[in-house]
Design an enzyme around this catalytic site. Structure first.
Site, PDB file in Angstrom:
ATOM      1  CB  SER A   1      -0.935   0.010   1.204  1.00 23.74           C
ATOM      2  OG  SER A   1      -0.175   0.000   2.384  1.00 23.74           O
TER       3      SER A   1
ATOM      4  CG  ASP B   1      -2.399   5.414   8.249  1.00 19.37           C
ATOM      5  OD1 ASP B   1      -1.225   5.068   8.520  1.00 19.37           O
ATOM      6  OD2 ASP B   1      -2.877   5.334   7.099  1.00 19.37           O
TER       7      ASP B   1
ATOM      8  CG  HIS C   1      -0.813   4.178   4.496  1.00 19.28           C
ATOM      9  ND1 HIS C   1      -1.455   3.417   5.454  1.00 19.28           N
ATOM     10  CD2 HIS C   1      -0.441   3.324   3.531  1.00 19.28           C
ATOM     11  CE1 HIS C   1      -1.467   2.162   5.069  1.00 19.28           C
ATOM     12  NE2 HIS C   1      -0.859   2.068   3.908  1.00 19.28           N
TER      13      HIS C   1
END
Ligand SMILES: *[C@@H]1O[C@H](CO)[C@@H](O)[C@H](O)[C@H]1NC(C)=O
Ligand SMILES: *[C@@H]1O[C@H](CO)[C@@H](O)[C@H](O)[C@H]1NC(C)=O
Ligand SMILES: *[C@@H]1O[C@H](CO)[C@@H](O)[C@H](O)[C@H]1NC(C)=O
Ligand SMILES: *[C@@H]1O[C@H](CO)[C@@H](O)[C@H](O)[C@H]1NC(C)=O
Ligand SMILES: *[C@@H]1O[C@H](CO)[C@@H](O)[C@H](O)[C@H]1NC(C)=O
Ligand SMILES: *[C@@H]1O[C@H](CO)[C@@H](O)[C@H](O)[C@H]1NC(C)=O
Ligand SMILES: *[C@@H]1O[C@H](CO)[C@@H](O)[C@H](O)[C@H]1NC(C)=O
Length: 441
Positions: A169, A417, A420
């Protein structure tokens, strides 16, 4: 059921917290993300099309907003900003990856609402992240100047070429940054996606440039048994000696590739070689030998490099080092946060044990492969974004992974998060580096 699993895990953690079982701890900790995710989101109505936990991944692109493609005039202006500058200040070779983040008033060349390729989970401004300071920095190597990514020049250089980003990702995060930057000049058109939106391909018709994202989190063949919520029903079966056909098949038709891997190796998995079980990583219920992630990652990465070297493919191949996360005051499952608003100083953040292992393997195996590659006429480069990414604890979505997380309740518990990267954000600088590596090759 879910609660019970979480409880059991907590006592396991408490019992082992003081021992030096780091690698095992990581294996277990990642098992839990799926559980946490399910706990918090199983009743959510808008279940995203994919969520490949453990790293809070899922693809979710909302209907494209109004897209303002900038005029050719503006594009030319952008093109003029960097590329007059001489590259080295004193004639010596400059290490692009050793440097500092310096203030950059210009900010990003695209905005949170001008680019339709930004995944909702990384569209921090749209999701309500209040501070914007993290947008105004650029990477400055010591001893030389790094021009900004020039989409006009890039598109021109890449006429008739085919690019692929191959990995997990974070590679998807990166491809979206590239698409956003390029789309300020020519809008990318999606020409393919699979059902899960993990494999996608875009073209820039005026330049006949193709850009793909190839999902291959292990780079090797793997059977993954996870549902939409990232809850696994069985251990991953990883074939250490078989490369993933998802990238080996298109390989010969690609001109530029950026490989990356690492993070998925922390998951519980059964390791196979020659189709027979060799051992595992974190499989307490089965009586297999614990081989550890270093062994598995090294085996696979070595096979990847050997394949690249042996194929003598004329393309240009980058191996991107794995990137760190920045959870502070806890891990992602125990209240860790990333609330910084500006870059860190060298030394403020250290790679955690897991990242050190991954990085060690990457550097050692690249070093070995690099000599053989140049002997065989293969262009293989290390795209070493790890150290510069370590200095950007301010560049993650944090709680702004979902739209307006605190709109109803200022103390709402949301998934954080810190892995990312926000778009726009620090990851846009990776393309400055990429461009420079291409120009200087
Ligand atoms: C982000 O988008 C919102 C609307 O979606 C807009 O109001 C805001 O100005 C944008 N922020 C930046 C920094 O472009
Ligand atoms: C070139 O500049 C770098 C960084 O400023 C410095 O470390 C290096 O010694 C310089 N080399 C020469 C030959 O002046
Ligand atoms: C686009 O590029 C491919 C690969 O180089 C080439 O085969 C094809 O002819 C090109 N198409 C056009 C329309 O230029
Ligand atoms: C791209 O491909 C087309 C069609 O094959 C060809 O006419 C053109 O010269 C190519 N352009 C470049 C820059 O290679
Ligand atoms: C390769 O692609 C197939 C089909 O999309 C997918 O099921 C499989 O999991 C992929 N392989 C790996 C190692 O991810
Ligand atoms: C792989 O397995 C086959 C048959 O199962 C065996 O003949 C062969 O020697 C094995 N190769 C290796 C390298 O272990
Ligand atoms: C696990 O394997 C070892 C060696 O193969 C054996 O001595 C031991 O009894 C096994 N344990 C269980 C629980 O099966």
């Amino acid at each position: 059921m879910v609660k019970k699993m979480l409880y059991n895990w907590k006592s396991w953690w408490a019992a082992h917290r003081n021992r030096n079982y780091f690698v095992i701890k990581m294996g277990v900790s990642v098992l839990v993300v799926g559980i946490a995710f399910r706990l918090l989101y199983s009743r959510s109505l808008d279940i995203p099309p994919v969520s490949d936990n453990p790293f809070l991944e899922s693809t979710q692109i909302s209907t494209p907003p109004v897209v303002s493609v900038i005029s050719q005039e503006n594009a030319d202006q952008i093109a003029l900003q960097g590329y007059g500058t001489k590259f080295t200040e004193n004639g010596t070779k400059c290490d692009l990856f050793t440097g500092d983040w310096i203030p950059n008033e210009a900010g990003a060349i695209y905005t949170n609402n001008s680019c339709s390729f930004i995944e909702d989970h990384q569209n921090c401004l749209k999701n309500g992240r209040p501070d914007t300071g993290y947008l105004y920095w650029r990477w400055k190597p010591r001893g030389c100047d790094l021009p900004r990514f020039d989409p006009v020049m890039f598109l021109d250089l890449m006429r008739n070429k085919s690019w692929a980003l191959i990995g997990d990702s974070i590679s998807r995060n990166h491809v979206q940054s590239l698409l956003c930057q390029l789309s300020t000049v020519e809008k990318a058109v999606e020409v393919y996606h699979d059902d899960s939106y993990k494999f996608r391909r875009w073209v820039f018709p005026l330049h006949n440039l193709t850009v793909s994202i190839i999902w291959s989190p292990f780079l090797a063949e793997a059977a993954i048994f996870e549902d939409m919520n990232g809850v696994s029903s069985a251990d991953i079966e990883l074939q250490l000696d078989i490369l993933d056909k998802n990238w080996t098949e298109p390989y010969k038709n690609l001109d530029y590739m950026i490989f990356s891997s690492g993070k998925w190796f922390v998951k519980a998995a059964i390791y196979y070689e020659n189709k027979t079980i060799l051992g595992c990583h974190y499989c307490p219920k089965q009586n297999f030998t614990e081989l550890g992630i270093e062994f598995a990652y090294r085996t696979v990465i070595r096979n990847v490099f050997n394949y690249i070297i042996a194929s003598k493919h004329k393309g240009m191949i980058f191996y991107r080092t794995s990137t760190p996360d920045h959870f502070e005051n806890g891990e992602w499952f125990s209240g860790g946060v990333c609330e910084r608003k500006s870059p860190a100083k060298v030394g403020e953040f250290e790679l955690n044990e897991l990242n050190k292992i991954l990085r060690g393997v990457e550097l050692e195996e690249f070093e070995k492969a690099s000599a053989k590659a140049s002997e065989n006429g293969v262009t293989l480069k290390l795209f070493d974004v790890n150290p510069l990414s370590l200095l950007r604890p301010d560049g993650h979505p944090g709680p702004y992974r979902f739209f307006q997380p605190f709109a109803k309740d200022k103390t709402a518990k949301v998934i954080i998060d810190c892995l990312h990267w926000c778009l726009p954000g620090p990851i846009d600088s990776w393309n400055d580096l990429l461009m420079e590596m291409i120009m200087n090759s």
